[in-house]
Write a protein that holds these residues in place. Structure first.
Motif, PDB file in Angstrom:
ATOM      1  N   ASP A 143       2.878   7.837  -7.418  1.00 29.10           N
ATOM      2  CA  ASP A 143       2.957   7.980  -5.968  1.00 29.10           C
ATOM      3  C   ASP A 143       3.070   6.607  -5.318  1.00 29.10           C
ATOM      4  O   ASP A 143       2.648   5.596  -5.896  1.00 29.10           O
ATOM      5  CB  ASP A 143       1.720   8.707  -5.415  1.00 29.10           C
ATOM      6  CG  ASP A 143       1.939   9.180  -3.994  1.00 29.10           C
ATOM      7  OD1 ASP A 143       3.096   9.445  -3.610  1.00 29.10           O
ATOM      8  OD2 ASP A 143       0.943   9.277  -3.239  1.00 29.10           O
ATOM      9  N   HIS A 200       2.946   4.938  -1.134  1.00 21.18           N
ATOM     10  CA  HIS A 200       2.882   5.114   0.325  1.00 21.18           C
ATOM     11  C   HIS A 200       3.116   3.771   1.003  1.00 21.18           C
ATOM     12  O   HIS A 200       2.723   2.730   0.474  1.00 21.18           O
ATOM     13  CB  HIS A 200       1.510   5.640   0.758  1.00 21.18           C
ATOM     14  CG  HIS A 200       1.350   7.118   0.567  1.00 21.18           C
ATOM     15  ND1 HIS A 200       1.336   8.018   1.594  1.00 21.18           N
ATOM     16  CD2 HIS A 200       1.200   7.839  -0.561  1.00 21.18           C
ATOM     17  CE1 HIS A 200       1.185   9.241   1.119  1.00 21.18           C
ATOM     18  NE2 HIS A 200       1.092   9.160  -0.187  1.00 21.18           N
ATOM     19  N   HIS A 241      -3.345  11.169  -5.489  1.00 19.73           N
ATOM     20  CA  HIS A 241      -2.067  11.890  -5.553  1.00 19.73           C
ATOM     21  C   HIS A 241      -1.421  11.729  -6.932  1.00 19.73           C
ATOM     22  O   HIS A 241      -0.891  12.694  -7.495  1.00 19.73           O
ATOM     23  CB  HIS A 241      -1.105  11.384  -4.470  1.00 19.73           C
ATOM     24  CG  HIS A 241      -1.563  11.705  -3.074  1.00 19.73           C
ATOM     25  ND1 HIS A 241      -0.836  11.373  -1.950  1.00 19.73           N
ATOM     26  CD2 HIS A 241      -2.689  12.323  -2.633  1.00 19.73           C
ATOM     27  CE1 HIS A 241      -1.504  11.774  -0.875  1.00 19.73           C
ATOM     28  NE2 HIS A 241      -2.626  12.342  -1.255  1.00 19.73           N
TER      29      HIS A 241
END
Ligand code: MG
Length: 157
Positions: A9, A11, A43
């Motif tokens: 993941d 971000h 995540h």
């Protein structure tokens, strides 16, 4: 059969957001932009667990269009995933993960993160290993514009 799954993941980071990793608030001037709390570590682990179980990915189970997950603690995703695994008779043997970020140092927070993740997954902290790497100042992560995590999970019957 022993099963393994891989998760990843990333971000974007922005000022005015809290940096939550493994359910733990880490003091820093920026935090992840996201529909939930943007916890990249949780995540990635969630995707690794779902992958090992053959259950797709986090977006399928917790869509970012669903208002119930807005601002939600990502530990809820892990708790729900644990229930899915339990329902299929799968036991979490081990989780290993690496968070990639330029700053801050995460080492002092790993013990709390492992406790928090272990509680959400109903396993022992010793079944979770956490690591951190920088991007050596290169790219978006090196400029602290983004944070990423990779995880691998091992499941046993
Ligand atoms: Mg995410």
């Amino acid at each position: 059969m022993t099963r393994t799954g891989f998760g990843y993941d990333l971000h974007r980071l922005a000022r005015g957001r809290s940096l939550i990793l493994g359910g733990v608030a880490v003091p820093f001037e920026k935090g992840p932009v996201g529909h939930s709390d943007g916890d990249v570590l949780s995540h990635a682990i969630c995707d690794a667990l779902l992958g090992a179980a053959g259950l797709g990915d986090i977006g399928t189970h917790f869509p970012d269009t669903d208002p119930q997950w807005k601002g939600a603690s990502s530990l809820l995703f892990l708790e729900h995933t644990r229930e899915l695994l339990n329902g299929r008779g799968l036991r979490i043997a081990h989780v290993d993960a690496v968070v990639v970020l330029e700053q801050p140092k995460l080492g002092p927070h790993f013990a709390a993160m492992r406790r928090s993740l272990a509680a959400a997954l109903n396993i022992a902290p010793e079944q979770i290993n956490l690591k951190a790497k920088t991007s050596e100042g290169t790219g978006a992560i090196g400029r602290s514009e983004a944070i990423a995590a990779y995880a691998i999970a091992t499941l046993e019957p």
